[in-house]
Design a protein around this motif. Sequence first.
Motif, PDB file in Angstrom:
ATOM      1  N   ALA A  42      66.752  36.400  61.837  1.00 44.96           N
ATOM      2  CA  ALA A  42      67.606  37.685  61.797  1.00 44.96           C
ATOM      3  C   ALA A  42      68.890  37.232  61.122  1.00 44.96           C
ATOM      4  CB  ALA A  42      67.700  38.141  63.056  1.00 44.96           C
ATOM      5  N   LYS A  43      69.535  38.062  60.459  1.00 42.65           N
ATOM      6  CA  LYS A  43      70.869  37.744  59.610  1.00 42.65           C
ATOM      7  C   LYS A  43      71.707  38.649  60.173  1.00 42.65           C
ATOM      8  CE  LYS A  43      68.768  34.284  57.422  1.00 42.65           C
ATOM      9  NZ  LYS A  43      68.942  33.207  57.989  1.00 42.65           N
ATOM     10  N   GLY A  44      71.529  39.799  60.698  1.00 39.92           N
ATOM     11  CA  GLY A  44      72.323  40.691  61.114  1.00 39.92           C
ATOM     12  C   GLY A  44      73.072  41.479  60.010  1.00 39.92           C
ATOM     13  N   ARG A  45      72.318  41.314  58.839  1.00 41.04           N
ATOM     14  CA  ARG A  45      72.940  42.147  57.538  1.00 41.04           C
ATOM     15  C   ARG A  45      71.596  42.560  56.797  1.00 41.04           C
ATOM     16  NH1 ARG A  45      73.593  36.613  55.931  1.00 41.04           N
ATOM     17  NH2 ARG A  45      72.789  36.360  53.786  1.00 41.04           N
ATOM     18  N   ASN A  46      71.964  43.580  55.895  1.00 38.87           N
ATOM     19  CA  ASN A  46      70.709  43.880  54.963  1.00 38.87           C
ATOM     20  C   ASN A  46      70.621  43.181  53.833  1.00 38.87           C
ATOM     21  OD1 ASN A  46      70.034  46.165  56.716  1.00 38.87           O
ATOM     22  ND2 ASN A  46      70.404  47.755  55.343  1.00 38.87           N
ATOM     23  N   MET A  47      69.385  42.844  53.426  1.00 37.00           N
ATOM     24  CA  MET A  47      68.978  42.116  52.198  1.00 37.00           C
ATOM     25  C   MET A  47      68.612  43.552  51.145  1.00 37.00           C
ATOM     26  SD  MET A  47      65.291  40.124  51.248  1.00 37.00           S
ATOM     27  CE  MET A  47      64.561  41.463  51.603  1.00 37.00           C
ATOM     28  N   VAL A  48      69.675  43.321  50.116  1.00 39.84           N
ATOM     29  CA  VAL A  48      69.518  44.238  49.016  1.00 39.84           C
ATOM     30  C   VAL A  48      69.609  43.886  47.701  1.00 39.84           C
ATOM     31  CG1 VAL A  48      70.463  46.561  48.038  1.00 39.84           C
ATOM     32  CG2 VAL A  48      70.898  46.087  50.730  1.00 39.84           C
ATOM     33  N   GLY A  49      68.770  44.287  47.137  1.00 38.26           N
ATOM     34  CA  GLY A  49      68.775  43.784  45.491  1.00 38.26           C
ATOM     35  C   GLY A  49      67.430  44.373  44.539  1.00 38.26           C
ATOM     36  N   PRO A  50      67.433  44.183  43.389  1.00 32.57           N
ATOM     37  CA  PRO A  50      66.276  44.517  42.535  1.00 32.57           C
ATOM     38  C   PRO A  50      65.199  43.378  42.775  1.00 32.57           C
ATOM     39  CG  PRO A  50      68.197  44.644  41.095  1.00 32.57           C
ATOM     40  CD  PRO A  50      68.751  43.963  42.594  1.00 32.57           C
ATOM     41  N   ALA A  51      63.842  43.747  42.569  1.00 36.06           N
ATOM     42  CA  ALA A  51      62.849  43.040  42.751  1.00 36.06           C
ATOM     43  C   ALA A  51      62.536  42.427  41.327  1.00 36.06           C
ATOM     44  CB  ALA A  51      61.453  43.721  43.110  1.00 36.06           C
ATOM     45  N   PHE A  52      62.486  41.010  41.967  1.00 36.07           N
ATOM     46  CA  PHE A  52      61.638  40.079  40.681  1.00 36.07           C
ATOM     47  C   PHE A  52      60.507  39.535  41.181  1.00 36.07           C
ATOM     48  CE2 PHE A  52      61.326  35.964  38.342  1.00 36.07           C
ATOM     49  CZ  PHE A  52      61.657  36.121  37.242  1.00 36.07           C
ATOM     50  N   THR A  53      59.474  39.823  40.590  1.00 38.78           N
ATOM     51  CA  THR A  53      58.192  39.490  41.264  1.00 38.78           C
ATOM     52  C   THR A  53      57.421  38.298  40.725  1.00 38.78           C
ATOM     53  OG1 THR A  53      56.994  40.664  39.472  1.00 38.78           O
ATOM     54  CG2 THR A  53      57.755  41.993  41.683  1.00 38.78           C
ATOM     55  N   LEU A  54      56.547  37.767  41.574  1.00 38.02           N
ATOM     56  CA  LEU A  54      55.565  36.672  41.674  1.00 38.02           C
ATOM     57  C   LEU A  54      54.397  36.951  42.066  1.00 38.02           C
ATOM     58  CD1 LEU A  54      54.679  34.012  40.926  1.00 38.02           C
ATOM     59  CD2 LEU A  54      55.572  32.968  42.950  1.00 38.02           C
ATOM     60  N   ARG A  55      53.195  36.914  41.171  1.00 37.34           N
ATOM     61  CA  ARG A  55      51.986  37.290  41.692  1.00 37.34           C
ATOM     62  C   ARG A  55      50.862  36.257  41.735  1.00 37.34           C
ATOM     63  NH1 ARG A  55      46.790  38.948  39.329  1.00 37.34           N
ATOM     64  NH2 ARG A  55      47.681  38.508  37.157  1.00 37.34           N
ATOM     65  N   TYR A  56      50.151  36.191  43.000  1.00 35.99           N
ATOM     66  CA  TYR A  56      49.090  35.086  43.334  1.00 35.99           C
ATOM     67  C   TYR A  56      47.813  35.660  42.953  1.00 35.99           C
ATOM     68  CZ  TYR A  56      52.603  31.667  45.196  1.00 35.99           C
ATOM     69  OH  TYR A  56      53.548  30.830  45.383  1.00 35.99           O
ATOM     70  N   MET A  57      46.819  34.956  42.668  1.00 34.04           N
ATOM     71  CA  MET A  57      45.516  35.164  42.647  1.00 34.04           C
ATOM     72  C   MET A  57      44.682  34.229  43.364  1.00 34.04           C
ATOM     73  SD  MET A  57      44.275  34.421  38.725  1.00 34.04           S
ATOM     74  CE  MET A  57      42.462  34.497  39.194  1.00 34.04           C
ATOM     75  N   PRO A  58      43.476  34.677  43.745  1.00 34.41           N
ATOM     76  CA  PRO A  58      42.746  33.517  44.370  1.00 34.41           C
ATOM     77  C   PRO A  58      42.416  32.074  43.620  1.00 34.41           C
ATOM     78  CG  PRO A  58      41.501  35.734  44.462  1.00 34.41           C
ATOM     79  CD  PRO A  58      42.649  35.629  43.419  1.00 34.41           C
ATOM     80  N   ALA A  59      42.633  31.091  44.005  1.00 35.29           N
ATOM     81  CA  ALA A  59      42.675  29.713  43.445  1.00 35.29           C
ATOM     82  C   ALA A  59      41.233  29.358  42.983  1.00 35.29           C
ATOM     83  CB  ALA A  59      43.510  28.848  44.325  1.00 35.29           C
ATOM     84  N   ARG A  60      41.408  28.839  41.839  1.00 36.52           N
ATOM     85  CA  ARG A  60      40.009  28.066  41.506  1.00 36.52           C
ATOM     86  C   ARG A  60      40.445  26.774  41.339  1.00 36.52           C
ATOM     87  NH1 ARG A  60      38.122  29.458  35.542  1.00 36.52           N
ATOM     88  NH2 ARG A  60      38.877  27.421  35.047  1.00 36.52           N
ATOM     89  N   GLU A  61      39.412  25.851  42.033  1.00 44.31           N
ATOM     90  CA  GLU A  61      39.840  24.443  42.522  1.00 44.31           C
ATOM     91  C   GLU A  61      40.090  23.674  41.034  1.00 44.31           C
ATOM     92  OE1 GLU A  61      37.566  26.406  45.524  1.00 44.31           O
ATOM     93  OE2 GLU A  61      37.448  26.333  43.474  1.00 44.31           O
ATOM     94  N   ASP A  62      39.613  23.916  40.060  1.00 43.01           N
ATOM     95  CA  ASP A  62      39.784  22.943  38.999  1.00 43.01           C
ATOM     96  C   ASP A  62      41.144  23.220  38.229  1.00 43.01           C
ATOM     97  OD1 ASP A  62      38.704  25.480  38.066  1.00 43.01           O
ATOM     98  OD2 ASP A  62      38.363  24.543  36.115  1.00 43.01           O
ATOM     99  N   ARG A  63      41.615  24.352  38.662  1.00 43.22           N
ATOM    100  CA  ARG A  63      43.031  24.923  37.984  1.00 43.22           C
ATOM    101  C   ARG A  63      43.849  24.558  39.004  1.00 43.22           C
ATOM    102  NH1 ARG A  63      43.768  28.667  34.226  1.00 43.22           N
ATOM    103  NH2 ARG A  63      45.217  29.552  35.271  1.00 43.22           N
ATOM    104  N   ASN A  64      43.692  23.971  40.190  1.00 41.64           N
ATOM    105  CA  ASN A  64      44.844  23.998  41.340  1.00 41.64           C
ATOM    106  C   ASN A  64      44.661  22.553  42.056  1.00 41.64           C
ATOM    107  OD1 ASN A  64      46.222  26.760  41.656  1.00 41.64           O
ATOM    108  ND2 ASN A  64      44.114  27.235  41.092  1.00 41.64           N
ATOM    109  N   THR A  65      45.078  21.769  41.312  1.00 35.97           N
ATOM    110  CA  THR A  65      45.242  20.270  41.843  1.00 35.97           C
ATOM    111  C   THR A  65      46.909  20.141  42.012  1.00 35.97           C
ATOM    112  OG1 THR A  65      45.560  19.032  39.907  1.00 35.97           O
ATOM    113  CG2 THR A  65      43.162  19.621  40.647  1.00 35.97           C
TER     114      THR A  65
END
Length: 239
Positions: A42-65
């Motif tokens: 808890a910070k006791g203050r609001n978090m406010v700001g525009p969204a900047f996004t990151l999307r994950y997908m299910p990992a495929r083993e040969d791509r995620n070492t």
Amino acid sequence: MSDVKPETLEKLRGISVATLCSALYKRGLRNQVIQDVRPVGAKGRNMVGPAFTLRYMPAREDRNTLAEFRNPDHPQRKAIEDCPPGHVLVMDSRKDATAASAGDILITRLMMRGAAGVVTDGGFRDAMRIAELDIPAYHNRPSSPTNLTINEAIDINVPVGCGDAPVFPGDIIVGDDDSVIVIPAHLADEIADEAVEMTVYEDFVVERVKAGETIIGLYPPTKQENLDLFAEWRKSRGR
């Protein structure tokens, strides 16, 4: 980037997520709260700001070492380095906290770059250290395994779903010590104005209830006498 006025962001810093939820509900928007996320600390203050996004997908083993972390263009690393100051990094981690979305080193870097906060519908590793940082951070629960074991960071600053809430780049993210809500950017100014008025009345209501008043006719204000009292109360307090 977002075209929302700085004064709108300032207004949102003093409004609860619950009040914003009610204002959005009046406009037919019912699914803007990011479900199953909570503050790491808890910070006791609001978090406010525009969204900047990151999307994950299910990992495929040969791509995620582990070698992927040597790639300077790895989307997770790029998101940390590209998120603009004042923005909130929102990570669509598929509501899966089995593996971590990020850890304290990346979140520390995000903080040092001036981000307004970070949200994932997955989990953070090193959560106890993230809780000590000044940056507001929200997740589902602590999680130690690296994200590579389950998820692959695949895209940056695209529309995502985070905790079942739709998030478009530039939407305004507000988090308090309870939860996080997504305000469509084109509605942010009017939602902020209305929610400020709602907050003033709610403060009046709390004071009256603590004084022993019934909520009937007061909340909502269906009796004119309560509206008259509110007008006097507001004038006396300069609100």
